[in-house]
Design a protein around this motif. Structure first.
Motif, PDB file in Angstrom:
ATOM      1  N   ASN A 145       0.781  -1.306   0.126  1.00 27.55           N
ATOM      2  CA  ASN A 145      -0.159   0.085   0.000  1.00 27.55           C
ATOM      3  C   ASN A 145       0.897   1.139  -0.072  1.00 27.55           C
ATOM      4  N   LEU A 146       0.838   2.092  -1.280  1.00 26.19           N
ATOM      5  CA  LEU A 146       1.646   3.147  -0.955  1.00 26.19           C
ATOM      6  C   LEU A 146       1.304   4.429  -0.208  1.00 26.19           C
ATOM      7  N   ILE A 147       0.049   4.465   0.339  1.00 27.99           N
ATOM      8  CA  ILE A 147      -0.506   5.591   1.350  1.00 27.99           C
ATOM      9  C   ILE A 147       0.231   5.070   2.664  1.00 27.99           C
ATOM     10  N   VAL A 148       0.309   3.712   3.160  1.00 29.07           N
ATOM     11  CA  VAL A 148       0.933   3.474   4.208  1.00 29.07           C
ATOM     12  C   VAL A 148       2.384   3.904   4.036  1.00 29.07           C
ATOM     13  N   PHE A 149       2.987   3.716   2.938  1.00 24.38           N
ATOM     14  CA  PHE A 149       4.504   3.930   2.716  1.00 24.38           C
ATOM     15  C   PHE A 149       4.673   5.444   3.157  1.00 24.38           C
ATOM     16  N   TYR A 150       3.731   6.251   2.530  1.00 22.63           N
ATOM     17  CA  TYR A 150       3.885   7.821   2.546  1.00 22.63           C
ATOM     18  C   TYR A 150       3.712   8.123   4.083  1.00 22.63           C
ATOM     19  N   THR A 151       2.921   7.769   4.819  1.00 20.61           N
ATOM     20  CA  THR A 151       2.574   7.894   5.924  1.00 20.61           C
ATOM     21  C   THR A 151       3.712   7.567   7.129  1.00 20.61           C
ATOM     22  N   LEU A 152       4.198   6.313   6.756  1.00 21.91           N
ATOM     23  CA  LEU A 152       5.340   5.961   7.844  1.00 21.91           C
ATOM     24  C   LEU A 152       6.584   6.854   7.588  1.00 21.91           C
ATOM     25  N   THR A 153       6.731   6.977   6.157  1.00 24.43           N
ATOM     26  CA  THR A 153       7.946   8.055   6.005  1.00 24.43           C
ATOM     27  C   THR A 153       7.822   9.369   6.519  1.00 24.43           C
ATOM     28  N   ALA A 154       6.529   9.944   6.449  1.00 20.48           N
ATOM     29  CA  ALA A 154       6.385  11.160   6.848  1.00 20.48           C
ATOM     30  C   ALA A 154       6.664  11.213   8.361  1.00 20.48           C
ATOM     31  N   ALA A 155       6.099  10.255   9.134  1.00 24.09           N
ATOM     32  CA  ALA A 155       5.990  10.137  10.372  1.00 24.09           C
ATOM     33  C   ALA A 155       7.528   9.898  11.045  1.00 24.09           C
ATOM     34  N   ALA A 156       8.376   9.216  10.274  1.00 25.65           N
ATOM     35  CA  ALA A 156       9.748   9.135  10.674  1.00 25.65           C
ATOM     36  C   ALA A 156      10.591  10.209  10.573  1.00 25.65           C
ATOM     37  N   LEU A 157      10.219  11.094   9.292  1.00 22.65           N
ATOM     38  CA  LEU A 157      10.799  12.476   9.227  1.00 22.65           C
ATOM     39  C   LEU A 157      10.437  13.443  10.063  1.00 22.65           C
ATOM     40  N   ALA A 158       9.206  13.542  10.444  1.00 20.84           N
ATOM     41  CA  ALA A 158       8.777  14.254  11.499  1.00 20.84           C
ATOM     42  C   ALA A 158       9.385  14.028  13.081  1.00 20.84           C
ATOM     43  N   GLN A 159       9.699  12.671  13.123  1.00 18.25           N
ATOM     44  CA  GLN A 159      10.469  12.437  14.468  1.00 18.25           C
ATOM     45  C   GLN A 159      11.744  13.037  14.314  1.00 18.25           C
ATOM     46  N   LEU A 160      12.483  12.630  13.242  1.00 18.51           N
ATOM     47  CA  LEU A 160      13.874  13.170  13.203  1.00 18.51           C
ATOM     48  C   LEU A 160      14.088  14.583  13.239  1.00 18.51           C
ATOM     49  N   LEU A 161      12.867  15.494  12.533  1.00 21.51           N
ATOM     50  CA  LEU A 161      13.160  16.652  12.650  1.00 21.51           C
ATOM     51  C   LEU A 161      12.766  17.282  14.235  1.00 21.51           C
ATOM     52  N   LEU A 162      11.978  16.611  14.730  1.00 21.06           N
ATOM     53  CA  LEU A 162      11.632  16.905  16.242  1.00 21.06           C
ATOM     54  C   LEU A 162      12.813  16.896  16.961  1.00 21.06           C
ATOM     55  N   SER A 163      13.601  15.814  16.865  1.00 24.26           N
ATOM     56  CA  SER A 163      14.666  15.464  17.567  1.00 24.26           C
ATOM     57  C   SER A 163      15.697  16.530  17.215  1.00 24.26           C
ATOM     58  N   CYS A 164      15.973  16.879  15.990  1.00 28.03           N
ATOM     59  CA  CYS A 164      16.873  17.802  15.581  1.00 28.03           C
ATOM     60  C   CYS A 164      16.435  19.333  16.218  1.00 28.03           C
ATOM     61  N   GLY A 165      15.218  19.556  16.158  1.00 23.82           N
ATOM     62  CA  GLY A 165      14.915  20.864  16.869  1.00 23.82           C
ATOM     63  C   GLY A 165      14.990  20.855  18.301  1.00 23.82           C
ATOM     64  N   LEU A 166      14.703  19.743  18.926  1.00 29.02           N
ATOM     65  CA  LEU A 166      14.936  19.559  20.334  1.00 29.02           C
ATOM     66  C   LEU A 166      16.512  19.728  20.559  1.00 29.02           C
ATOM     67  N   LYS A 167      17.290  19.168  19.810  1.00 31.09           N
ATOM     68  CA  LYS A 167      18.695  19.325  20.007  1.00 31.09           C
ATOM     69  C   LYS A 167      19.346  20.835  19.970  1.00 31.09           C
ATOM     70  N   LEU A 168      18.999  21.318  18.925  1.00 31.47           N
ATOM     71  CA  LEU A 168      19.275  22.795  18.676  1.00 31.47           C
ATOM     72  C   LEU A 168      18.729  23.595  19.727  1.00 31.47           C
ATOM     73  N   PHE A 169      17.542  23.527  20.278  1.00 29.24           N
ATOM     74  CA  PHE A 169      16.897  24.276  21.481  1.00 29.24           C
ATOM     75  C   PHE A 169      17.707  23.988  22.811  1.00 29.24           C
ATOM     76  N   TYR A 170      18.022  22.909  23.225  1.00 31.60           N
ATOM     77  CA  TYR A 170      18.721  22.512  24.353  1.00 31.60           C
ATOM     78  C   TYR A 170      20.026  22.760  24.234  1.00 31.60           C
ATOM     79  N   ARG A 171      20.839  22.991  23.062  1.00 31.28           N
ATOM     80  CA  ARG A 171      22.234  23.570  22.830  1.00 31.28           C
ATOM     81  C   ARG A 171      21.981  24.790  23.245  1.00 31.28           C
ATOM     82  N   HIS A 172      21.300  25.591  22.993  1.00 34.49           N
ATOM     83  CA  HIS A 172      21.203  27.144  23.311  1.00 34.49           C
ATOM     84  C   HIS A 172      20.612  27.343  24.752  1.00 34.49           C
ATOM     85  N   LYS A 173      19.900  26.453  25.237  1.00 37.24           N
ATOM     86  CA  LYS A 173      19.027  26.519  26.543  1.00 37.24           C
ATOM     87  C   LYS A 173      20.034  26.102  27.662  1.00 37.24           C
ATOM     88  N   LEU A 174      20.888  25.191  27.487  1.00 36.33           N
ATOM     89  CA  LEU A 174      21.805  24.474  28.401  1.00 36.33           C
ATOM     90  C   LEU A 174      23.043  25.093  28.310  1.00 36.33           C
TER      91      LEU A 174
END
Length: 146
Positions: A117-146
């Motif tokens: 199913n191609l829709i499931v492929f797109y959904t899982l890929t988008a969710a994985a990329l969102a996780q990675l972007l969120l983690s990267c954003g948190l890392k940048l945030f905490y780099r400046h905060k700590l």
């Protein structure tokens, strides 16, 4: 000085693992269409792109490790940067090792599900990329905060 010899062994093991990863990703990128011919062309193109990107990333990291292995000063700097307590705390708060592992697993699941199913492929890929972007954003945030 003992810690540097142990770290040198660790870097040699990492270089070996990266070389093995580069061979596997190169094989999938070059021969993936013959081996995985039943996959959807979109999924196969995504897999090929991820393999080429992983190949480049592993090559850059491997070059950095090899340069550090040839210079004691560079080895010491890399050891200090890797064992910095502040950066360890930042990585832990951003969930770096766990998020990376779960995102890779989601990408593998996306490739497997893309066969059905191609829709499931797109959904899982988008969710994985969102996780990675969120983690990267948190890392940048905490780099400046700590």
């Amino acid at each position: 000085m003992q810690h540097l010899t142990q770290y040198r062994k660790t870097l040699k093991l990492r270089v070996f693992a990266l070389s093995a990863l580069m061979l596997v990703t190169l094989a999938v990128a070059l021969f993936g269409d013959r081996i995985l011919h039943q996959l959807n062309p979109v999924v196969l193109g995504f897999l090929r792109g991820v393999c080429i990107g992983g190949e480049g990333f592993a090559c850059i990291i491997g070059i950095r490790y090899r340069k550090a292995l040839h210079s004691d000063d560079a080895l010491q700097r890399m050891y200090n940067a890797e064992n910095d307590e502040r950066m360890k705390a930042i990585r832990a708060k951003a969930g770096i090792p766990v998020i990376l592992i779960t995102s890779v697993c989601m990408m593998l699941a996306a490739v497997a599900a893309g066969h059905f199913n191609l829709i499931v492929f797109y959904t899982l890929t988008a969710a994985a990329l969102a996780q990675l972007l969120l983690s990267c954003g948190l890392k940048l945030f905490y780099r400046h905060k700590l």
